[in-house]
Design a protein around this motif. Sequence first.
Motif, PDB file in Angstrom:
ATOM      1  N   VAL A   1       0.744  -1.162   0.196  1.00  0.00           N
ATOM      2  CA  VAL A   1      -0.025   0.045   0.109  1.00  0.00           C
ATOM      3  C   VAL A   1       1.133   1.207  -0.036  1.00  0.00           C
ATOM      4  CG1 VAL A   1      -1.640   1.526   1.434  1.00  0.00           C
ATOM      5  CG2 VAL A   1      -1.986  -1.233   1.193  1.00  0.00           C
TER       6      VAL A   1
ATOM      7  N   THR B   1       2.533   1.535  -3.539  1.00  0.00           N
ATOM      8  CA  THR B   1       1.597   1.875  -4.643  1.00  0.00           C
ATOM      9  C   THR B   1       1.103   3.521  -4.087  1.00  0.00           C
ATOM     10  OG1 THR B   1       0.656  -0.210  -4.480  1.00  0.00           O
ATOM     11  CG2 THR B   1      -0.686   1.367  -5.439  1.00  0.00           C
ATOM     12  N   SER B   2       0.853   3.791  -3.007  1.00  0.00           N
ATOM     13  CA  SER B   2       0.574   5.304  -2.752  1.00  0.00           C
ATOM     14  C   SER B   2       1.728   6.228  -3.387  1.00  0.00           C
ATOM     15  CB  SER B   2       0.471   5.491  -0.931  1.00  0.00           C
ATOM     16  OG  SER B   2       0.157   6.777  -0.977  1.00  0.00           O
TER      17      SER B   2
ATOM     18  N   LEU C   1       4.052  -2.802  -8.717  1.00  0.00           N
ATOM     19  CA  LEU C   1       3.568  -2.540  -7.397  1.00  0.00           C
ATOM     20  C   LEU C   1       4.073  -3.629  -6.352  1.00  0.00           C
ATOM     21  CD1 LEU C   1      -0.087  -1.393  -8.227  1.00  0.00           C
ATOM     22  CD2 LEU C   1       1.808   0.105  -7.894  1.00  0.00           C
TER      23      LEU C   1
ATOM     24  N   LEU D   1      -6.759  -1.889  -4.756  1.00  0.00           N
ATOM     25  CA  LEU D   1      -5.401  -1.336  -4.280  1.00  0.00           C
ATOM     26  C   LEU D   1      -5.271   0.057  -4.328  1.00  0.00           C
ATOM     27  CD1 LEU D   1      -2.719  -1.501  -2.837  1.00  0.00           C
ATOM     28  CD2 LEU D   1      -1.813  -2.791  -5.085  1.00  0.00           C
TER      29      LEU D   1
ATOM     30  N   ALA E   1      -4.682   2.774  -1.688  1.00  0.00           N
ATOM     31  CA  ALA E   1      -3.458   3.890  -2.037  1.00  0.00           C
ATOM     32  C   ALA E   1      -3.526   5.129  -1.919  1.00  0.00           C
ATOM     33  CB  ALA E   1      -2.686   3.417  -2.959  1.00  0.00           C
TER      34      ALA E   1
ATOM     35  N   THR F   1      -4.698   6.303   1.667  1.00  0.00           N
ATOM     36  CA  THR F   1      -3.336   6.365   2.461  1.00  0.00           C
ATOM     37  C   THR F   1      -2.455   7.535   2.004  1.00  0.00           C
ATOM     38  OG1 THR F   1      -3.017   4.223   2.352  1.00  0.00           O
ATOM     39  CG2 THR F   1      -1.087   5.435   2.766  1.00  0.00           C
TER      40      THR F   1
END
Length: 209
Positions: A17, A20-21, A37, A58, A62, A65
């Motif tokens: 996560v 990916t963020s 990712l 996801l 993300a 987040t």
Amino acid sequence: MARTSRAEAARHREDVVAATSRLLRERGATGMSVQDLMGAAGLTHGGFYKHFSSKDELLGIAATTAFGELLALLAQLSDDLPDRSEARSALLRDYLSAEHRDTPGTGCANTALAADAARASADSPLRTSYAEGVQETLKRLTDLESAPDRSDEAARQRAVVDLATMVGALTLARATGQTPLSEEILYTVLDALSTAAPVNAPGDADGRC
């Protein structure tokens, strides 16, 4: 052993996560594969579906987040600078800076994810997370705009103007790269917002309660 495996799985999920963020803000949703990712988190792509039902899920997580990081920074800013005018000025300086322009991976989700959210389907996790994030950002900014001589509606309007203007300016600054034009956009908009008169509420000619 089972406890260790669950803890490790939870840590891996958090790592994915977080990666990916960052990549979502740097590259955009279309610039990343599941393999990218997972690889960014130091994992193989074969384990992806142990953690997420789809890439779309996801991306939504993300995005949430990324907004969480921004909201935490805004809360910290308010704590560090109780004077709302000073806090707003500090936010403008940080947001409309060359450093923020050049570090999208750790920057504001409102700007970095806008294009992806606009292209996403109305019911996608990314669009949903983005809309919720913008709303929460505006709540924080409205708090910074509050003043004894300003109505709640006027504070909200100014927050909308500030956010839309900052996002637009940063988008243009990034699109024009590290050029004199990019610098001009940043400092011109910073100056304009710093000296802007309060936005008037409808039927409130002087913007006061």
